[in-house]
Scaffold this motif. Structure first.
Motif, PDB file in Angstrom:
ATOM      1  N   ALA A 248       0.839  -1.198   0.000  1.00 48.92           N
ATOM      2  CA  ALA A 248       0.000   0.000   0.000  1.00 48.92           C
ATOM      3  C   ALA A 248       0.875   1.248   0.000  1.00 48.92           C
ATOM      4  N   ASN A 249       0.355   2.307  -0.604  1.00 50.16           N
ATOM      5  CA  ASN A 249       1.099   3.558  -0.718  1.00 50.16           C
ATOM      6  C   ASN A 249       0.712   4.601   0.319  1.00 50.16           C
ATOM      7  N   CYS A 250      -0.514   4.503   0.841  1.00 51.22           N
ATOM      8  CA  CYS A 250      -1.053   5.566   1.677  1.00 51.22           C
ATOM      9  C   CYS A 250      -1.898   4.962   2.794  1.00 51.22           C
ATOM     10  N   VAL A 251      -1.824   5.569   3.976  1.00 53.61           N
ATOM     11  CA  VAL A 251      -2.642   5.147   5.122  1.00 53.61           C
ATOM     12  C   VAL A 251      -3.559   6.298   5.508  1.00 53.61           C
ATOM     13  N   HIS A 252      -4.826   5.982   5.742  1.00 52.89           N
ATOM     14  CA  HIS A 252      -5.793   6.954   6.255  1.00 52.89           C
ATOM     15  C   HIS A 252      -5.809   6.844   7.780  1.00 52.89           C
ATOM     16  N   ALA A 253      -5.815   7.975   8.463  1.00 52.97           N
ATOM     17  CA  ALA A 253      -5.761   7.970   9.925  1.00 52.97           C
ATOM     18  C   ALA A 253      -6.330   9.276  10.451  1.00 52.97           C
ATOM     19  N   SER A 254      -6.565   9.316  11.766  1.00 56.62           N
ATOM     20  CA  SER A 254      -7.091  10.529  12.396  1.00 56.62           C
ATOM     21  C   SER A 254      -6.312  10.829  13.664  1.00 56.62           C
ATOM     22  N   ALA A 255      -6.271  12.086  14.034  1.00 59.43           N
ATOM     23  CA  ALA A 255      -5.591  12.485  15.268  1.00 59.43           C
ATOM     24  C   ALA A 255      -6.202  11.770  16.456  1.00 59.43           C
ATOM     25  N   LEU A 256      -5.344  11.188  17.295  1.00 63.42           N
ATOM     26  CA  LEU A 256      -5.770  10.463  18.496  1.00 63.42           C
ATOM     27  C   LEU A 256      -6.636   9.244  18.159  1.00 63.42           C
ATOM     28  N   GLY A 257      -6.756   8.916  16.852  1.00 65.01           N
ATOM     29  CA  GLY A 257      -7.565   7.768  16.448  1.00 65.01           C
ATOM     30  C   GLY A 257      -9.050   7.983  16.601  1.00 65.01           C
ATOM     31  N   ILE A 258      -9.518   9.232  16.688  1.00 65.16           N
ATOM     32  CA  ILE A 258     -10.957   9.465  16.870  1.00 65.16           C
ATOM     33  C   ILE A 258     -11.725   8.970  15.650  1.00 65.16           C
ATOM     34  N   GLY A 259     -12.950   8.540  15.886  1.00 68.47           N
ATOM     35  CA  GLY A 259     -13.776   8.068  14.779  1.00 68.47           C
ATOM     36  C   GLY A 259     -14.877   7.141  15.244  1.00 68.47           C
ATOM     37  N   GLU A 260     -15.539   6.558  14.278  1.00 69.56           N
ATOM     38  CA  GLU A 260     -16.670   5.657  14.508  1.00 69.56           C
ATOM     39  C   GLU A 260     -16.316   4.581  15.540  1.00 69.56           C
ATOM     40  N   ARG A 261     -17.232   4.345  16.467  1.00 71.37           N
ATOM     41  CA  ARG A 261     -17.065   3.339  17.532  1.00 71.37           C
ATOM     42  C   ARG A 261     -15.787   3.624  18.349  1.00 71.37           C
ATOM     43  N   VAL A 262     -14.768   2.750  18.278  1.00 71.40           N
ATOM     44  CA  VAL A 262     -13.540   3.009  19.041  1.00 71.40           C
ATOM     45  C   VAL A 262     -12.490   3.722  18.209  1.00 71.40           C
ATOM     46  N   GLY A 263     -12.816   4.049  16.962  1.00 74.05           N
ATOM     47  CA  GLY A 263     -11.968   4.954  16.214  1.00 74.05           C
ATOM     48  C   GLY A 263     -11.154   4.358  15.089  1.00 74.05           C
ATOM     49  N   ASN A 264     -10.354   5.238  14.483  1.00 72.97           N
ATOM     50  CA  ASN A 264      -9.525   4.947  13.319  1.00 72.97           C
ATOM     51  C   ASN A 264      -8.077   4.681  13.721  1.00 72.97           C
ATOM     52  N   THR A 265      -7.260   4.406  12.716  1.00 76.56           N
ATOM     53  CA  THR A 265      -5.812   4.372  12.916  1.00 76.56           C
ATOM     54  C   THR A 265      -5.373   5.716  13.492  1.00 76.56           C
ATOM     55  N   GLN A 266      -4.445   5.689  14.451  1.00 76.05           N
ATOM     56  CA  GLN A 266      -3.984   6.909  15.104  1.00 76.05           C
ATOM     57  C   GLN A 266      -2.948   7.611  14.223  1.00 76.05           C
ATOM     58  N   MET A 267      -3.285   8.778  13.718  1.00 76.34           N
ATOM     59  CA  MET A 267      -2.366   9.524  12.852  1.00 76.34           C
ATOM     60  C   MET A 267      -1.073   9.849  13.571  1.00 76.34           C
ATOM     61  N   ASP A 268      -1.172  10.294  14.819  1.00 76.73           N
ATOM     62  CA  ASP A 268       0.024  10.671  15.563  1.00 76.73           C
ATOM     63  C   ASP A 268       0.970   9.489  15.737  1.00 76.73           C
ATOM     64  N   GLN A 269       0.419   8.288  15.964  1.00 78.70           N
ATOM     65  CA  GLN A 269       1.265   7.115  16.131  1.00 78.70           C
ATOM     66  C   GLN A 269       1.877   6.668  14.801  1.00 78.70           C
ATOM     67  N   MET A 270       1.164   6.885  13.710  1.00 78.52           N
ATOM     68  CA  MET A 270       1.759   6.627  12.397  1.00 78.52           C
ATOM     69  C   MET A 270       2.953   7.559  12.171  1.00 78.52           C
ATOM     70  N   LEU A 271       2.770   8.836  12.472  1.00 77.32           N
ATOM     71  CA  LEU A 271       3.837   9.810  12.274  1.00 77.32           C
ATOM     72  C   LEU A 271       5.066   9.474  13.114  1.00 77.32           C
ATOM     73  N   VAL A 272       4.837   9.141  14.381  1.00 78.38           N
ATOM     74  CA  VAL A 272       5.946   8.810  15.274  1.00 78.38           C
ATOM     75  C   VAL A 272       6.727   7.612  14.743  1.00 78.38           C
ATOM     76  N   ASN A 273       6.016   6.557  14.397  1.00 77.37           N
ATOM     77  CA  ASN A 273       6.698   5.325  13.988  1.00 77.37           C
ATOM     78  C   ASN A 273       7.352   5.446  12.622  1.00 77.37           C
ATOM     79  N   LEU A 274       6.724   6.153  11.685  1.00 75.99           N
ATOM     80  CA  LEU A 274       7.357   6.338  10.383  1.00 75.99           C
ATOM     81  C   LEU A 274       8.658   7.133  10.526  1.00 75.99           C
ATOM     82  N   LYS A 275       8.648   8.137  11.399  1.00 71.15           N
ATOM     83  CA  LYS A 275       9.873   8.911  11.626  1.00 71.15           C
ATOM     84  C   LYS A 275      10.955   8.039  12.254  1.00 71.15           C
TER      85      LYS A 275
END
Length: 415
Positions: A248-275
């Motif tokens: 995959a080329n791209c990941v969809h995520a949200s800050a703090l993982g907010i979203g439907e039910r218990v939420g989405n992939t955590q954008m901040d954690q993606m950023l931390v780990n990719l760095k």
């Protein structure tokens, strides 16, 4: 001393496993899917613009502006964000969610016309047998709906991102037919969704690899493949990395993982780990505004950041444990901030504009007290150190600054 000489990194051991395709792209869903949480407030347009600015500051490449077909408020906010991107000449690219209906696609085209911003239409449709049975949809209905929607979007000059909901529970035959149809109708980005949070990392890898081998490569087209995951099993970030490893080329995520039910992939954690993994372009990206981004989303939506949340939580780089604090203090005494940030943390605080904090509590040693007093510019007399130490040992919690200062003659207010 170079830290690389002091750490054996098992994460970097080479194996037969593939590496993520680089550069890795991130699409921010905070202001669309993130706001589908039943517990959030829909931020004001000013708050959304503040969040947009912080997305730009941390280098996120694209965002979902919202679903303009949802109603007047949604339409107004989406257009306001689009105008801000144009006015500020931001690099961040935009897309809008739209059901595979003309009445959802048309507002996206209207926003493009009114603002001059190129906005991709992220058209979505359910795909799994479970959903098809529930809705009474036939295979032909899904395929014809896909064709009609994408042809309509194309007639309006829109670029299309084709999204299949519940892909992680969809049969291979329908996965292949839907994406192949979308590509044939002009889609140049496809989104694989773990809508119900069903996937495991192994499942995410298998699904993305199937799409790459059975759909994308045979198409002969340059197709961007996105992964959109949810966190029902607590695996959203792990699944996202598995999807990247599968191609995959791209990941969809949200800050703090907010979203439907218990939420989405955590954008901040993606950023931390990719760095930390050194993945392009994130290895060189300045992420010192990461906490600002998360705090802005927290304020705007009313979602509190847990104290023990990775990196941006209040306790992420804070310790009151004597043994841990002693090692950190010894590193500070060597005048080596990087060493202090690494000795008891797998995340270098300085990369995110943060620092290690030493507090005083029932598990502390006197070194905690001495260090705290030094950092606050207070003389560390034997009497004061002993008074604070005894109070901490008698306490059932880490002392606040005010409680520590109550033990210091002449000091009653926190600095």
């Amino acid at each position: 001393m170079n830290l690389s000489e002091l750490i054996y990194d098992w994460n970097a051991v080479q194996t037969a496993q593939p590496q993520p395709a680089q550069p890795v792209l991130l699409n921010d869903e905070t202001l669309r899917d993130g706001l589908q949480s039943p517990s959030v407030r829909d931020p004001s347009i000013d708050q959304k613009i503040e969040i947009l600015h912080l997305m730009e500051a941390v280098g996120i490449q694209s965002l979902n502006l919202g679903l303009p077909g949802a109603g007047p408020r949604a339409l107004e906010h989406v257009e306001g964000l689009a105008r801000e991107i144009v006015a500020r000449r931001f690099r961040i690219r935009a897309n809008c969610a739209a059901r595979t209906h003309e009445r959802d696609i048309r507002p996206v085209a209207d926003i493009v016309q009114r603002t001059g911003l190129n906005v991709m239409a992220a058209t979505f449709i359910g795909s799994s047998p479970l959903r098809r049975y529930t809705e009474g949809w036939t295979d032909d209905f899904l395929l014809q709906t896909t064709e009609k929607a994408l042809h309509y979007a194309g007639s309006l000059g829109l670029e299309v991102m084709y999204v299949t909901e519940d892909t992680s529970r969809c049969d291979p035959q329908m996965v292949k037919r839907l994406y192949s149809t979308a590509i044939n109708c002009g889609a140049r980005a496809i989104v694989i969704c773990d809508t119900a949070g069903h996937a495991t990392p192994m499942g995410a890898f298998a699904l993305v690899r199937f799409v790459m081998e059975e759909v994308v490569k045979p198409s002969g087209e340059a197709i961007r493949v996105d992964w959109h995951g949810h966190c029902d099993r607590g695996l959203a970030t792990a699944n996202s990395f598995a999807a990247l490893l599968a191609g995959a080329n791209c990941v969809h995520a949200s800050a703090l993982g907010i979203g439907e039910r218990v939420g989405n992939t955590q954008m901040d954690q993606m950023l931390v780990n990719l760095k930390l993994m050194g993945v392009a372009p994130w290895a060189e990206q300045d992420l010192t505004h990461l906490k600002d981004y998360c705090q802005a989303v927290s304020r705007a939506t009313g979602v509190a950041i847990p104290r023990n949340y990775p990196v941006v939580g209040d306790d992420a780089f804070r310790t009151a444990t004597g043994v841990h604090a002693s090692a950190v203090i010894k590193a500070f005494k060597k005048d080596d901030v990087e060493l202090a940030n690494a000795v008891y943390s797998g995340v270098p605080a300085q990369l995110f504009g943060l620092e290690q904090l030493i507090d005083i509590g029932p598990m502390s040693g006197k070194s905690n007290v001495l260090f705290w007093l030094e950092r606050h510019g207070i003389p560390a007399s034997e009497e004061v150190v002993e008074r604070i130490f005894l109070r901490a040992k008698a306490s059932d919690h880490t002392l606040s600054d005010e409680e520590v200062l109550q033990c210091v003659p002449g000091e009653r207010k926190a600095n």
